[in-house]
Design a protein around this motif. Structure first.
Motif, short mmCIF file in Angstrom:
data_model
loop_
_atom_site.label_atom_id
_atom_site.label_comp_id
_atom_site.label_asym_id
_atom_site.label_seq_id
_atom_site.Cartn_x
_atom_site.Cartn_y
_atom_site.Cartn_z
N ALA B 36 42.36 46.01 45.73
CA ALA B 36 41.33 45.01 46.03
C ALA B 36 41.98 43.64 46.12
O ALA B 36 42.73 43.26 45.21
CB ALA B 36 40.27 45.00 44.93
N ILE B 41 36.90 40.84 44.87
CA ILE B 41 36.36 40.99 43.51
C ILE B 41 35.40 39.84 43.20
O ILE B 41 34.29 40.04 42.70
CB ILE B 41 37.51 41.03 42.48
CG1 ILE B 41 38.46 42.20 42.78
CG2 ILE B 41 36.97 41.13 41.06
CD1 ILE B 41 39.72 42.22 41.95
N TYR B 214 38.41 48.18 40.50
CA TYR B 214 39.25 47.33 41.32
C TYR B 214 40.74 47.43 40.97
O TYR B 214 41.25 46.61 40.21
CB TYR B 214 38.83 45.87 41.15
CG TYR B 214 37.39 45.60 41.48
CD1 TYR B 214 36.94 45.67 42.80
CD2 TYR B 214 36.47 45.29 40.48
CE1 TYR B 214 35.61 45.43 43.10
CE2 TYR B 214 35.14 45.04 40.78
CZ TYR B 214 34.71 45.11 42.09
OH TYR B 214 33.40 44.87 42.40
#
Lengths: 357, 475
Positions: B36, B41, B214
């Protein structure tokens, strides 16, 4: 003209340009002190031996350490000594910064780049916001010149990347956030206060920070020109899909030593991979084997970026950059080698803190 | 190749930036892990309120039912990983291949997470000291004749997780029945467990949107820590030190857990040899609850010798061997480097007592992997660097100190197993500020009671008691 012929023509133009630049920089009437002193130590005359790009090999590799410290006037070609001078810094994370003198190169570089921008998404006469490192760098003047060249005005908000790096090293997360807010808040004031700002230059981090607070398209932004070490395929996709959908998003790669590389026009088939082409013949890069820089890697193979800059103001043969990438094939608008998936050289990536702004 | 995606509100997302995890035995690729970018995020965290509302629509009782079903699915089910399906065996093999944890220990850790999910009501009972959990649904209620109300402190619990042992994941599991969504950053080598737990929850009927998963870099982890109001951070001293000042970040640094043997029990040390050995070597010595010190008021030398002889019996075995007890190092060079690090600090009052019992040396190879064998150091000097060291393999320093200096010299400890008949010392340990978990009596440091808090109480991290009054409240 087919692509092969264009490649051939570009190559001939490069070779002719190399001859012209070598003659200029190594001629005692026009060359700078640094290169004339350098030539005096060689057992050959570069003007006699260098007939094209490949012959630059005999000069070895330019070392950027030569740019550290002064006197900077040793880099000014004699024939340009009466011109107004700029000095720009590069690097500076560690030790004494490296400097490059400049007269008009940055303006020429950005005028050429301007030709690649769409008049629809970077309208002539529209104003610009530059949100990024200004200070002793070329970037501020370059963006301002780009705006002016296209009939616009550039508004500026400064970001000091060395301060950012200091906060990162100190683990000062809140300070970093505060500084980011400080910078973006100033940018938003400009965007809200000046209707005609339709074009934006910023870094990936600051673009994210702006998009956290506002919709840039609602504020009238039509085109974004974005550069920085965080730029990669995933960021390109994230920006186009989520941060600024519908806005023309142009990734760029530039530095004080080269000028500004152009990005291959967006094509869904590339799956967001970014390919850059140097502004030949003023600058050219080759992708070489990191362990044997004399060997060019094959197309689609990863290698280290070797940059050559060839302008009347600055001669920098075969400098090994800190970057690596995949060697890309010539394309119609840029019939010479490019580089895809540019990133920090793997050998260095553990030891260098760069551009987390 | 197998692909472990990012989960955005529970939906798989394939990043253009992937990290390939390799089998530490062969170097062969095992899986791609989507990475990610930090901005992604941030964007998801900005919308986490919606996900929390979806979770809050469930009662705690319903979520406890989901936990029970998730427990079974985690242990026995086939669950999605990207476009593939993962059986429990696939999970164990993948985990072992990229982290070096023996398959047998990976299975054992699976049962820990299973237990916590299955017995979640007991776990919450421990964390809330028996709160009527309907109070969290209604917002207020009565407890022992007093009105109580709790305020949730965050929509999302961030967790920056380690790769050392999959057992640690048991610690954030209560967030879901406590109606707090998750933003998980897995350890680089160990995306396996948090991803499988999230998929087990989703398959069990939990709202998908409660799971942010993530895999990311340092900057992405920083965004989770910076932007969640409550977060767990696992890491070494350098990593965690930069976040100590931020409120809401619960730090899980090195454990420096210890067995303390004092008074008459130090004379009867032979009776406690097994719990000392278990404290050091359980779970391959990889957990924060593993002892890195045995601190005693007498017989230090004898304890060190006996413990060395006992731990030297643990052999390096291939990762798929049913009796394997040691985890592999990432490479032979890494094993050698760690071993050299220890050697460089020997002398000056520190001796490797194990050396005599394993003449082939501290580094061993088996099944294509490199291991550092269990190591017992006798430290004559309680301030020696090795007396306060902790490594990711069974390593322990035996330190003899005077009773009155013991507590101060031993420094901070996540777990202390206090084996002593010295009542006053016991009392001093109970009131000490440098001891987190405490086992009184002859018990391994690695023993964990899940109805007890661990290095901070997750319920108290996520909820805060608020004053409640007014005519709107029925008595």
């Amino acid at each position: 003209m087919g692509l092969d012929e264009k490649v051939q023509a570009a190559r001939e133009r490069l070779d002719a340009h190399v001859r012209e630049m070598v003659e200029w920089h190594f001629n005692p009437e026009s060359g700078c002190k640094f290169w004339l002193d350098h030539a005096a130590k060689l057992d050959f005359d570069p003007r006699e031996k260098i007939h094209g790009y490949d012959d630059l090999r005999i000069l070895g590799h330019f070392e950027d350490e030569w740019l550290r410290g002064g006197p900077v006037r040793r880099w000014v070609p004699k024939a340009l000594a009466d011109q107004p001078l700029y000095v720009f810094e590069t690097g500076g994370s560690t030790g004494l910064p490296k400097s490059r003198v400049n007269i008009r190169d940055f303006q020429t570089d950005y005028e050429l780049f301007s030709d690649t921008l769409s008049d629809e998404t970077f309208p002539r006469g529209a104003d610009w916001l530059m949100l990024g490192p200004t200070g002793p760098r070329r970037l501020r003047l370059a963006i301002e010149h780009l705006a002016q060249h296209r009939g616009g005005i550039a508004f500026h908000v400064d970001l000091d990347p060395r301060w950012v790096n200091r906060m990162i090293k100190a683990g000062n997360h809140q300070g970093l956030q505060d500084y980011k807010d400080h910078v973006t808040d100033q940018g938003l004031k400009i965007l809200r206060g000046h209707d005609n700002v339709q074009c934006l230059f910023t870094t990936p981090k600051l673009l994210e920070a702006l998009c956290e607070k506002v919709s840039l398209s609602k504020l009238g932004i039509k085109g974004i020109f974005c550069g920085g070490t965080e730029m990669n395929a995933q960021f390109n996709r994230f920006a186009r899909e989520e941060l600024v959908p519908g806005v023309d998003f142009i990734p760029t790669y530039g530095n004080t030593l080269m000028g500004l590389a152009c990005c291959k026009p967006y094509d869904p088939a590339d799956n967001y991979a970014i390919t850059y082409y140097a502004p030949a013949p003023r600058a050219i890069f080759e992708i070489v084997d990191p362990d044997d820089p004399e060997r060019l890697v094959d197309y689609d193979e990863v290698g280290r970026v070797m940059l050559t800059t060839l302008t009347k103001e600055f001669f920098m043969p075969r400098f090994l950059e800190r970057d690596e990438g995949v060697r890309a094939r010539p394309i119609e608008p840029y019939p010479w080698d490019g580089v895809t998936n540019l990133g920090l050289l793997t050998q260095l990536s553990d030891s260098v803190v760069v551009g987390v702004y | 190749m197998l692909h472990i995606p990012v989960l955005r509100r529970g939906e798989p997302y394939r990043s253009l930036n992937v990290n390939v995890l390799k089998d530490i035995r062969t170097g062969e690729p095992v899986t791609e892990v989507s990475q990610a970018n930090p901005g992604l995020i941030v964007r998801d965290l900005a919308r986490v309120g919606e996900a929390r509302r979806e979770l809050e629509a469930f009662s705690v009782a319903e979520l406890l039912e989901i936990c029970k079903r998730a427990a079974d699915l985690f242990l026995n089910g086939d669950l999605p990983v990207g476009d593939d399906s993962q059986s429990p065996d696939d999970y164990v093999r993948g985990l072992s291949a990229t982290t070096g944890l023996p398959e047998a220990l990976a299975r054992k850790n699976m049962t820990k997470s299973h237990y916590v999910l299955d017995e979640m009501e007991t776990v919450l009972g421990g964390l809330t000291r028996g709160l009527d959990l309907e109070i969290l649904d209604r917002g207020w209620g009565s407890q022992q004749g007093r009105r109580v109300s709790y305020r949730r402190e965050t929509d999302v619990l961030g967790a920056v997780l380690p790769s050392n042992s999959p057992g640690v994941h048991a610690l954030w599991l209560p967030a879901i029945p406590l109606k707090v969504t998750l933003a998980l950053k897995p350890g680089r080598q160990e995306p396996w467990t948090p991803h499988r737990i999230a998929q087990a929850f989703i398959a069990a009927g939990c709202p998908r949107s409660a799971f942010g998963f993530y895999p990311t870099d340092y900057a992405g982890a920083g965004e989770i820590l910076q932007r969640t109001d409550r977060c767990l951070l696992y890491g070494d001293t350098t990593t965690v030190s930069k976040w100590r000042a931020k409120p809401g970040v619960q730090i899980h640094g090195p454990g420096w857990s210890k067995v303390v043997v004092a008074g008459g029990e130090a004379e009867r040390w032979q009776d406690h040899l097994e719990i000392m050995a278990a404290s050091v070597a359980d779970n391959g010595g990889r957990s924060c609850v593993n002892a890195s010190g045995v601190w005693t008021t007498s017989n230090g030398r004898a304890i060190a010798e006996a413990l060395a002889e006992r731990l030297a019996q643990i052999e390096a075995l291939p990762l798929d061997h049913p009796d394997a007890k040691l985890a592999a190092m990432p490479s032979l060079e890494a094993a050698q480097k760690l071993s050299d690090y220890i050697d460089a600090r020997l002398g000056a009052g520190a001796e490797d007592v194990t050396a005599r019992f394993r003449p082939e040396g501290r580094v061993a190879e088996a099944g294509g992997c490199a291991f550092v064998l269990p190591t017992v150091i006798h430290c004559a000097d309680s301030s020696h660097e090795l007396a306060h060291a902790e490594f990711l393999f069974p390593f322990v320093s035996v330190v003899e100190v005077e009773r009155d200096a013991l507590l101060e010299r031993m420094g901070p400890s996540l777990v202390v197993s206090a084996v002593t008949d010295d009542r006053e010392l016991m009392q001093e340990i109970l009131t000490a500020t440098n001891v987190e978990r405490l086992n009184l009596g002859s018990m391994p440091t690695s023993h964990v009671s899940w109805d007890q808090p661990h290095e901070g109480n997750l319920f108290e991290h996520l909820y805060r008691q608020r004053a409640i009054a007014g005519p709107g409240i029925a008595a």
